[in-house]
Design a protein around this motif. Structure first.
Motif, PDB file in Angstrom:
ATOM      1  N   GLY C 118       0.785  -1.223   0.000  1.00 16.50           N
ATOM      2  CA  GLY C 118       0.000   0.000   0.000  1.00 16.50           C
ATOM      3  C   GLY C 118       0.820   1.278   0.000  1.00 16.50           C
ATOM      4  N   VAL C 119       1.912   1.270   0.728  1.00  8.22           N
ATOM      5  CA  VAL C 119       2.731   2.488   0.831  1.00  8.22           C
ATOM      6  C   VAL C 119       3.358   2.833  -0.512  1.00  8.22           C
ATOM      7  CG1 VAL C 119       4.723   3.520   1.964  1.00  8.22           C
ATOM      8  CG2 VAL C 119       3.174   2.041   3.277  1.00  8.22           C
ATOM      9  N   GLU C 120       3.939   1.832  -1.145  1.00  7.55           N
ATOM     10  CA  GLU C 120       4.552   2.065  -2.457  1.00  7.55           C
ATOM     11  C   GLU C 120       3.482   2.374  -3.509  1.00  7.55           C
ATOM     12  OE1 GLU C 120       8.049   1.872  -3.353  1.00  7.55           O
ATOM     13  OE2 GLU C 120       8.097   2.194  -1.174  1.00  7.55           O
ATOM     14  N   LEU C 121       2.379   1.714  -3.389  1.00  7.43           N
ATOM     15  CA  LEU C 121       1.284   1.898  -4.347  1.00  7.43           C
ATOM     16  C   LEU C 121       0.780   3.337  -4.320  1.00  7.43           C
ATOM     17  CD1 LEU C 121      -0.771   0.477  -6.276  1.00  7.43           C
ATOM     18  CD2 LEU C 121      -2.220   0.126  -4.254  1.00  7.43           C
ATOM     19  N   LEU C 122       0.591   3.854  -3.120  1.00 11.36           N
ATOM     20  CA  LEU C 122       0.084   5.215  -2.974  1.00 11.36           C
ATOM     21  C   LEU C 122       1.090   6.213  -3.545  1.00 11.36           C
ATOM     22  CD1 LEU C 122      -2.273   6.857  -1.775  1.00 11.36           C
ATOM     23  CD2 LEU C 122      -0.999   6.923   0.383  1.00 11.36           C
ATOM     24  N   ARG C 123       2.362   5.961  -3.292  1.00 10.47           N
ATOM     25  CA  ARG C 123       3.427   6.834  -3.810  1.00 10.47           C
ATOM     26  C   ARG C 123       3.414   6.832  -5.343  1.00 10.47           C
ATOM     27  NH1 ARG C 123       8.582   5.070  -0.809  1.00 10.47           N
ATOM     28  NH2 ARG C 123       7.336   5.853   0.922  1.00 10.47           N
ATOM     29  N   ALA C 124       3.368   5.643  -5.914  1.00  6.89           N
ATOM     30  CA  ALA C 124       3.361   5.540  -7.377  1.00  6.89           C
ATOM     31  C   ALA C 124       2.111   6.187  -7.971  1.00  6.89           C
ATOM     32  CB  ALA C 124       3.444   4.072  -7.796  1.00  6.89           C
ATOM     33  N   ALA C 125       0.986   5.980  -7.295  1.00  6.77           N
ATOM     34  CA  ALA C 125      -0.265   6.538  -7.802  1.00  6.77           C
ATOM     35  C   ALA C 125      -0.192   8.058  -7.847  1.00  6.77           C
ATOM     36  CB  ALA C 125      -1.436   6.077  -6.929  1.00  6.77           C
ATOM     37  N   GLU C 126       0.293   8.649  -6.775  1.00  7.11           N
ATOM     38  CA  GLU C 126       0.412  10.116  -6.745  1.00  7.11           C
ATOM     39  C   GLU C 126       1.259  10.623  -7.902  1.00  7.11           C
ATOM     40  OE1 GLU C 126       1.435  10.524  -2.280  1.00  7.11           O
ATOM     41  OE2 GLU C 126       0.602  12.491  -2.857  1.00  7.11           O
ATOM     42  N   GLU C 127       2.373   9.959  -8.103  1.00 10.25           N
ATOM     43  CA  GLU C 127       3.300  10.411  -9.142  1.00 10.25           C
ATOM     44  C   GLU C 127       2.685  10.258 -10.537  1.00 10.25           C
ATOM     45  OE1 GLU C 127       7.232   9.009  -8.369  1.00 10.25           O
ATOM     46  OE2 GLU C 127       7.932   9.475 -10.409  1.00 10.25           O
ATOM     47  N   LEU C 128       2.040   9.143 -10.763  1.00 10.16           N
ATOM     48  CA  LEU C 128       1.471   8.903 -12.095  1.00 10.16           C
ATOM     49  C   LEU C 128       0.271   9.809 -12.364  1.00 10.16           C
ATOM     50  CD1 LEU C 128       1.836   5.018 -12.223  1.00 10.16           C
ATOM     51  CD2 LEU C 128       3.076   6.696 -13.619  1.00 10.16           C
ATOM     52  N   VAL C 129      -0.535  10.056 -11.342  1.00 13.60           N
ATOM     53  CA  VAL C 129      -1.639  11.004 -11.521  1.00 13.60           C
ATOM     54  C   VAL C 129      -1.083  12.374 -11.902  1.00 13.60           C
ATOM     55  CG1 VAL C 129      -3.453  12.286 -10.305  1.00 13.60           C
ATOM     56  CG2 VAL C 129      -3.276   9.790 -10.028  1.00 13.60           C
ATOM     57  N   ALA C 130      -0.016  12.766 -11.215  1.00 15.39           N
ATOM     58  CA  ALA C 130       0.605  14.064 -11.518  1.00 15.39           C
ATOM     59  C   ALA C 130       1.157  14.084 -12.934  1.00 15.39           C
ATOM     60  CB  ALA C 130       1.711  14.351 -10.501  1.00 15.39           C
ATOM     61  N   ASP C 131       1.571  12.933 -13.423  1.00 16.44           N
ATOM     62  CA  ASP C 131       2.101  12.836 -14.792  1.00 16.44           C
ATOM     63  C   ASP C 131       1.003  12.687 -15.832  1.00 16.44           C
ATOM     64  OD1 ASP C 131       4.729  13.065 -14.073  1.00 16.44           O
ATOM     65  OD2 ASP C 131       5.182  10.919 -14.160  1.00 16.44           O
ATOM     66  N   GLY C 132      -0.240  12.768 -15.409  1.00 17.67           N
ATOM     67  CA  GLY C 132      -1.328  12.741 -16.375  1.00 17.67           C
ATOM     68  C   GLY C 132      -1.881  11.375 -16.706  1.00 17.67           C
ATOM     69  N   PHE C 133      -1.464  10.375 -15.983  1.00 21.87           N
ATOM     70  CA  PHE C 133      -2.007   9.035 -16.235  1.00 21.87           C
ATOM     71  C   PHE C 133      -3.425   8.909 -15.679  1.00 21.87           C
ATOM     72  CE2 PHE C 133       2.454   8.113 -16.791  1.00 21.87           C
ATOM     73  CZ  PHE C 133       2.495   7.033 -17.667  1.00 21.87           C
ATOM     74  N   THR C 134      -4.179   8.030 -16.293  1.00 22.89           N
ATOM     75  CA  THR C 134      -5.446   7.566 -15.715  1.00 22.89           C
ATOM     76  C   THR C 134      -5.105   6.306 -14.950  1.00 22.89           C
ATOM     77  OG1 THR C 134      -6.780   8.521 -17.475  1.00 22.89           O
ATOM     78  CG2 THR C 134      -7.745   6.657 -16.244  1.00 22.89           C
ATOM     79  N   VAL C 135      -5.098   6.421 -13.624  1.00 19.01           N
ATOM     80  CA  VAL C 135      -4.534   5.367 -12.781  1.00 19.01           C
ATOM     81  C   VAL C 135      -5.641   4.513 -12.163  1.00 19.01           C
ATOM     82  CG1 VAL C 135      -3.071   4.874 -10.786  1.00 19.01           C
ATOM     83  CG2 VAL C 135      -2.550   6.827 -12.276  1.00 19.01           C
ATOM     84  N   LEU C 136      -5.582   3.219 -12.422  1.00 23.25           N
ATOM     85  CA  LEU C 136      -6.486   2.239 -11.805  1.00 23.25           C
ATOM     86  C   LEU C 136      -5.640   1.318 -10.943  1.00 23.25           C
ATOM     87  CD1 LEU C 136      -7.538   2.835 -14.965  1.00 23.25           C
ATOM     88  CD2 LEU C 136      -9.414   1.401 -14.146  1.00 23.25           C
ATOM     89  N   PRO C 137      -5.565   1.581  -9.639  1.00 27.00           N
ATOM     90  CA  PRO C 137      -4.642   0.818  -8.793  1.00 27.00           C
ATOM     91  C   PRO C 137      -5.245  -0.485  -8.285  1.00 27.00           C
ATOM     92  CG  PRO C 137      -5.645   2.560  -7.519  1.00 27.00           C
ATOM     93  CD  PRO C 137      -6.218   2.666  -8.915  1.00 27.00           C
ATOM     94  N   TYR C 138      -4.462  -1.546  -8.404  1.00 24.11           N
ATOM     95  CA  TYR C 138      -4.764  -2.830  -7.757  1.00 24.11           C
ATOM     96  C   TYR C 138      -4.347  -2.694  -6.297  1.00 24.11           C
ATOM     97  CZ  TYR C 138      -3.839  -7.615  -6.229  1.00 24.11           C
ATOM     98  OH  TYR C 138      -3.793  -8.780  -5.514  1.00 24.11           O
ATOM     99  N   THR C 139      -5.317  -2.713  -5.399  1.00 24.07           N
ATOM    100  CA  THR C 139      -5.032  -2.445  -3.999  1.00 24.07           C
ATOM    101  C   THR C 139      -5.507  -3.607  -3.127  1.00 24.07           C
ATOM    102  OG1 THR C 139      -5.413  -0.874  -2.184  1.00 24.07           O
ATOM    103  CG2 THR C 139      -7.195  -1.133  -3.768  1.00 24.07           C
TER     104      THR C 139
END
Lengths: 263, 263, 263, 263
Positions: C118-139
């Motif tokens: 979860g910790v790494e996932l949240l970090r990656a999600a934040e970064e990718l959202v900021a980069d303009g990705f449409t992020v669908l996280p497996y959590t």
């Protein structure tokens, strides 16, 4: 095979407890009932919130006196904290107030479910471990988060069976088993227990101890339920070690056919 | 509210037993282990099959001597009978052999599941009740059949949680609750128990006692499991009487917010 | 009450799909079977791993051609990544390779369970959202983590029902309900589905869609199972909206007593 | 492996039906909604109670006309009968009234649960089979009773998942599996279904069809729920035949590690 060694107790943070039941103090109708329940439960470790006690010297008849009379160890919690910073601050206050570096670390992430916020929890745990605390974190039943908490030096991991006070029992037995496999430190089922069979099941899943409050303090008869929980935890622990029979789709006769009388 | 009256035991057929656990003897590796398990379980009532004992006078060291030493009451069963006529005949033989008119009535309907045949069972029960037996029938968990067995004068009803020796636990908790509501006589969960939490659950559903054999006799450590079952039954009974907390979808804080320290 | 509006589909990331079933491509025996399964499932969105395809131009007969023929949208995943940094890098590679800014974000925390960190996932999600990705996280099914992922701008949250490929179904229905309550974005049950009733249940718990791979690709008959899943997802969605009857302890006659013939 | 033969329907009593869903008519708000629900469900067989219809010639707009318009076969039931004699009498009246020798045989044993009385049911079934009826008995989920009903010549067995109208689903999946193994005739899950996943599960357990009434007729939107049930039954049947993946304690990666891009 048949020489059963008695349960030699449960060790966490370097301390050994004769009982595998940890009791919370919240929700009790009054101190008299609470004291009876603490005694009936056989517990050696009791959680309490900083704000629930008056720690000023000379205060008599309070929760601390009660717990002192019962001869149990205190485990202050950080109930009501929603950020790592807040929880760390409360942990330090509790250390001073109760003269113990043990802390049940709670960092709540949601006020309706009171489920923990894993990110903040991990942050607070790292900081408190570095500060010399013996940290017992109340965590979700996420197996990876549990392992990370163990990795940063927590003395145990305490996954929720279900939301605090919900009485829903162990919502995801599979996750508890996975947690048991993934960490070396004790696993303590914390929150969600509703009745005795829930506590027994938690132990059968491999938990080292069970922490509960409402299931006892809010039961119609808290002292009877405290006794029930004492037996249930012992039963579950013994069953875990006793090697239960395998599950079978069909029957296995307990009485074989040989030697039947001719009719 | 907090004055817990201790469990005053369990009465069936006019006899009161201190323990709510009934043990079967089938499946034990040897008599030495069985004796230890019987003692560890705390039971006062033990089932046995006619064909499993040598009842001739002067036979020493056998199952009957063991049970006599343990001071438990015998409950002969009619294991292996597939018709009412057969079961009635075995019940009479057992009455003569063991000098007791108590019988655990089994009329098996299927050799793979060993589940009872309700029609034959009811017929045998009527006949044995008329003959003065104290009849404890092993029945399916069908609530209507259970009530009919009670109506013809059985001293208890003993629904299967799951097939004998299966270790699947209580397959249909709802049916056990319905049975508890529909009869006045004791309800004894018989068959299917695998581990301690199953036994605790059966008691929480309102059963008056639990009967098990394989769960103890075939466990890796039968004596430890017998002890576990003793505690589990006690835990479940106490919890049943203690008035458990209600199940809630969301949390209920055990620690209220009032009085938090200002941070 | 009785005018049923047909399911108007499922919208995520600004796109609307006629089907609420998302299919993974891993585990298929061969591309021919996979194509039949994709078509039978009715899906409009299919996940695939960067490393599973040859994206060089002119490659024929491959997975991409297949998916192109089927007219489905691609959802690249970051399978096999164990840190945020790694997942972010793979997401960027996938964006270039597949010409899409959609990503199923996986950051695995444990190789035996393949459950997310979860910790790494949240970090990656934040970064990718900021980069303009449409992020669908497996959590994980941790309700607080799910809400935090939604809070940082993920287009959906995709909690695991159980470990990938385990076929254990929805391990904790209560957590899925809590997640459904705590976020505004679509909730997609991802991982753990074993059979049709699991998928129907996920939808009845309020999920907006179901993502599965092994349940179809590794079934004995993948095409039949793909069809089953199509119907199951539709059934669960309709049932969710149809207002199911309440659960009752006792019966409620469907046929009232009035008007019975005199006998 | 991948050539899925379409479901060739369900045969009982020598008749083949395209749909594996059987609908009860009790509980519907009005005939208009009922007709829509019958059509939406795709059923070809509908149960009704003798007393719920006016069978006099010339009566228009009634239930019989509706069912005639829908082109479904009638399955009269003996709802409300508490003895074999009563049920046999109603079956004969229904044969005359509806000109069919098919009967859903109900002999209720308890008015709160409406669960069947196995002893009376078996007696009535024997008599009606001898009288040339095609008997489909509503039975408990007792596997031995189900086999005995098949043995006396019933055309199918219809075990209750849970009490009529309870919406509790399949209370004991293990018993349904055992019944499926023990009889050759079709097994039809009858009573207890609450929502779509219940129906899918029943089919996955091996049932040949599902009979339900309240789940549809008392849903907030009966037509939507009828459609859901149609899909759920089809999904469950397909999944049953498709060979589901095995359950695994740990994960099985759907995406293998080979071929990952170097990062």
């Amino acid at each position: 095979m048949t020489t059963t060694s008695p349960d030699d107790g449960f060790t966490v943070g370097g301390e050994t407890f004769g009982s595998r039941l940890i009791l919370g103090t919240g929700g009790a109708a009054n101190l008299h009932v609470l004291e009876q329940a603490v005694r009936a439960s056989g517990t050696g470790l009791v959680t309490l919130a900083l704000r629930r006690v008056d720690t000023a010297p000379g205060t008599s008849g309070g929760l601390l006196d009660l717990l002192d009379r019962c001869g149990v160890r205190l485990l202050p919690n950080t109930a009501g904290c929603y950020t790592a910073a807040e929880a760390v601050k409360v942990a330090h206050l509790a250390r001073d107030a109760f003269d113990t570096d043990w802390v049940k670390l709670e960092v709540i992430g949601d006020e309706r479910t009171l489920l923990p916020d894993g990110v903040e929890l991990l942050r607070a745990a790292e900081e408190l471990v570095a500060d010399g605390f013996t940290v017992l974190p109340y965590t979700s039943d996420d197996p990876v988060l549990a392992r990370r908490l163990a990795d940063v030096g927590c003395a145990a991991v305490m996954p929720a069976g279900a939301p605090i006070g919900s009485g829903l029992g162990v919502g995801n037995p599979h996750h508890i088993r996975l947690i048991r496999q993934s960490v070396e430190v004790p696993v303590i089922l914390d929150a969600g227990i509703g009745t005795a069979s829930d506590a027994a099941l938690a132990m059968e899943l491999g938990c080292d101890a069970v922490l509960l409050a409402s299931a006892v303090t809010r039961a119609v008869d808290p002292v009877a339920m405290a006794t029930a929980m004492r037996y249930a935890v012992e039963a579950g622990r013994l069953a875990y070690g006793a090697g239960r029979i395998a599950r079978r789709f069909h029957a296995l006769a307990s009485t074989p056919d040989e030697g039947r009388p001719d009719l």
